[in-house]
Design a protein around this motif. Structure first.
Motif, PDB file in Angstrom:
ATOM      1  N   ARG A 192      34.752  39.635  47.617  1.00 13.71           N
ATOM      2  CA  ARG A 192      35.778  40.394  47.792  1.00 13.71           C
ATOM      3  C   ARG A 192      37.214  40.189  47.381  1.00 13.71           C
ATOM      4  O   ARG A 192      37.835  40.786  46.516  1.00 13.71           O
ATOM      5  N   LEU A 193      37.588  38.585  47.584  1.00 15.50           N
ATOM      6  CA  LEU A 193      38.841  38.379  47.088  1.00 15.50           C
ATOM      7  C   LEU A 193      38.804  38.027  45.586  1.00 15.50           C
ATOM      8  O   LEU A 193      39.679  38.223  44.917  1.00 15.50           O
ATOM      9  N   THR A 194      37.536  37.736  44.920  1.00 18.91           N
ATOM     10  CA  THR A 194      37.132  37.582  43.689  1.00 18.91           C
ATOM     11  C   THR A 194      37.627  38.701  42.813  1.00 18.91           C
ATOM     12  O   THR A 194      38.449  38.836  41.935  1.00 18.91           O
ATOM     13  N   LYS A 195      37.001  39.843  43.445  1.00 21.60           N
ATOM     14  CA  LYS A 195      37.253  41.099  42.830  1.00 21.60           C
ATOM     15  C   LYS A 195      38.804  41.611  42.920  1.00 21.60           C
ATOM     16  O   LYS A 195      39.325  42.323  42.012  1.00 21.60           O
ATOM     17  N   LEU A 196      39.321  41.418  44.089  1.00 16.57           N
ATOM     18  CA  LEU A 196      40.706  42.037  44.347  1.00 16.57           C
ATOM     19  C   LEU A 196      41.633  41.114  43.215  1.00 16.57           C
ATOM     20  O   LEU A 196      42.353  41.401  42.603  1.00 16.57           O
ATOM     21  N   PHE A 197      41.413  39.545  43.087  1.00 19.27           N
ATOM     22  CA  PHE A 197      42.291  38.886  42.372  1.00 19.27           C
ATOM     23  C   PHE A 197      41.892  39.329  40.845  1.00 19.27           C
ATOM     24  O   PHE A 197      42.927  39.448  40.027  1.00 19.27           O
ATOM     25  N   GLY A 198      40.763  39.438  40.330  1.00 20.38           N
ATOM     26  CA  GLY A 198      40.630  39.986  38.923  1.00 20.38           C
ATOM     27  C   GLY A 198      41.454  41.255  38.799  1.00 20.38           C
ATOM     28  O   GLY A 198      41.807  41.436  37.856  1.00 20.38           O
ATOM     29  N   SER A 199      41.144  42.280  39.685  1.00 16.00           N
ATOM     30  CA  SER A 199      42.008  43.616  39.548  1.00 16.00           C
ATOM     31  C   SER A 199      43.496  43.430  39.352  1.00 16.00           C
ATOM     32  O   SER A 199      44.026  43.956  38.465  1.00 16.00           O
ATOM     33  N   LEU A 200      44.139  42.655  40.144  1.00  8.83           N
ATOM     34  CA  LEU A 200      45.612  42.378  40.198  1.00  8.83           C
ATOM     35  C   LEU A 200      46.232  41.597  39.106  1.00  8.83           C
ATOM     36  O   LEU A 200      47.007  41.984  38.421  1.00  8.83           O
ATOM     37  N   ALA A 201      45.311  40.429  39.094  1.00  5.59           N
ATOM     38  CA  ALA A 201      45.633  39.888  37.853  1.00  5.59           C
ATOM     39  C   ALA A 201      45.533  40.499  36.298  1.00  5.59           C
ATOM     40  O   ALA A 201      46.251  40.456  35.504  1.00  5.59           O
ATOM     41  N   GLY A 202      44.425  41.289  36.102  1.00  5.82           N
ATOM     42  CA  GLY A 202      44.224  42.070  34.998  1.00  5.82           C
ATOM     43  C   GLY A 202      45.384  43.150  34.789  1.00  5.82           C
ATOM     44  O   GLY A 202      45.785  43.197  33.802  1.00  5.82           O
ATOM     45  N   PHE A 203      45.858  43.811  36.123  1.00  7.56           N
ATOM     46  CA  PHE A 203      46.648  44.805  36.101  1.00  7.56           C
ATOM     47  C   PHE A 203      48.054  44.366  35.920  1.00  7.56           C
ATOM     48  O   PHE A 203      48.760  44.702  34.766  1.00  7.56           O
ATOM     49  N   ILE A 204      48.327  43.147  36.001  1.00  6.06           N
ATOM     50  CA  ILE A 204      49.844  42.610  35.628  1.00  6.06           C
ATOM     51  C   ILE A 204      49.826  42.014  34.398  1.00  6.06           C
ATOM     52  O   ILE A 204      50.798  42.277  33.619  1.00  6.06           O
ATOM     53  N   LEU A 205      48.897  41.196  34.065  1.00  9.23           N
ATOM     54  CA  LEU A 205      48.764  40.613  32.730  1.00  9.23           C
ATOM     55  C   LEU A 205      48.694  41.559  31.558  1.00  9.23           C
ATOM     56  O   LEU A 205      49.028  41.441  30.402  1.00  9.23           O
ATOM     57  N   ILE A 206      48.022  42.766  31.658  1.00 12.17           N
ATOM     58  CA  ILE A 206      47.757  43.775  30.703  1.00 12.17           C
ATOM     59  C   ILE A 206      49.184  44.511  30.567  1.00 12.17           C
ATOM     60  O   ILE A 206      49.542  44.773  29.490  1.00 12.17           O
TER      61      ILE A 206
END
Length: 304
Positions: free
Chosen positions: A210-224
């Motif tokens: 769950r945390l892996t998916k959340l981190f991927g979403s948040l990090a991708g959101f910010i970096l994009i």
């Protein structure tokens, strides 16, 4: 020979039956100013109000949880307060400078002329980014469980990126200086991606799916979204292909997404997913007092 005859190609103004062209005049154009207008300033005031309201809401939410679990709340509140101060400075007209450069005008059959173009640069925007973007990286680092070394290097690369953008915006245009700083900023951004996205995605796997998916979403959101900033800079500040008002509106939307929307996202997730909670004790929760109960020890004997 009369001057009027020469200009009109009359009787005295030609030789061999060929009329004389009018004498061209070369008058340099005045200085061109590219400044924010009504739409730009209205946008700045609206975003200021939104940031203030968001900071107040984040702060109220922080009071409902123990101090040891307020890390994300404190960081998010600080991010929105700094954003509000920056937008107030821009909206009030006290945080900008004019960056002027010479433009060559090419004419047909007459010498080229030159005129200056002065564009308004809101330097407080870079001060804002120098404070808030490192805090966003700290939030992502804590969420992933990254060690301090990777977080520190990501923050350092981020500061290099922000200040390189500032130096480029205030430097001479259409020179190696401008695009040299721009290139340094892009390289620094690659290091940010490496330390946060690449290293973070490897570390976070140990903390659950769950945390892996959340981190991927948040990090991708910010970096994009961060990748869009230099594109806008290249079109607006670098290429002068975008008005100052359009630049303000575009940056305002990006700032809203990276600060306010990201803040709500991470705080809601912090409440719904227990694995996201970053619990900090020690000085953060109890200050420098090593005796949380407030008792004072006297010598080696009893207590007061």
């Amino acid at each position: 020979m009369l001057f009027e005859d020469i200009m009109s190609g009359g009787k005295g103004g030609h030789k061999g039956g060929h009329p004389v062209d009018p004498v061209p005049t070369v008058i340099p154009d005045p200085v061109t100013y590219e400044r924010a207008g009504g739409d730009g300033f209205r946008t700045l005031w609206v975003i200021f109000v939104i940031f203030i309201a968001s900071a107040a809401l984040f702060s109220l939410q922080a009071w409902r949880i123990p101090v040891s679990r307020r890390v994300y709340h404190v960081l998010t509140t600080v991010i929105t307060i700094v954003g509000a101060l920056s937008y107030f400075a821009m909206a009030s007209g006290s945080a900008s400078a004019l960056n002027c450069h010479s433009v060559t005008d090419h004419h047909n059959k007459v010498p080229n002329t030159h005129h200056d173009v002065c564009r308004q640069v809101f330097w407080s925007r870079y001060v804002d980014w120098a404070i808030t973007t490192p805090l966003l990286l700290v939030e992502l680092g804590l969420l992933a469980g990254l060690d301090g070394a990777h977080i520190a290097m990501a923050v350092f690369a981020d500061l290099v990126m922000v200040f390189s953008g500032l130096f480029s915006a205030l430097g001479e245009k259409h020179t190696s200086q401008t695009w040299g700083w721009f290139t340094i900023a892009v390289i620094a951004y690659i290091f940010v991606i490496w330390h946060i996205a690449v290293e973070g995605s490897m570390v976070v796997k140990a903390r659950g799916e769950r945390l892996t998916k959340l981190f991927g979403s948040l990090a991708g959101f910010i970096l994009i979204l961060w990748a869009i900033y230099p594109i806008i800079w290249g079109i607006a500040q670098g290429g002068h292909r975008m008005s100052v008002d359009a630049e303000i509106i575009t940056y305002a939307v990006l700032d809203m997404l990276t600060k306010v929307v990201f803040g709500f996202w991470i705080l809601i997730s912090n409440r719904q997913i227990p694995e996201t909670i970053a619990e900090v004790g020690g000085w953060w929760s109890h200050g420098l007092n090593t005796n949380p109960e407030g008792r004072i020890r006297i010598g080696n004997g009893g207590e007061a």
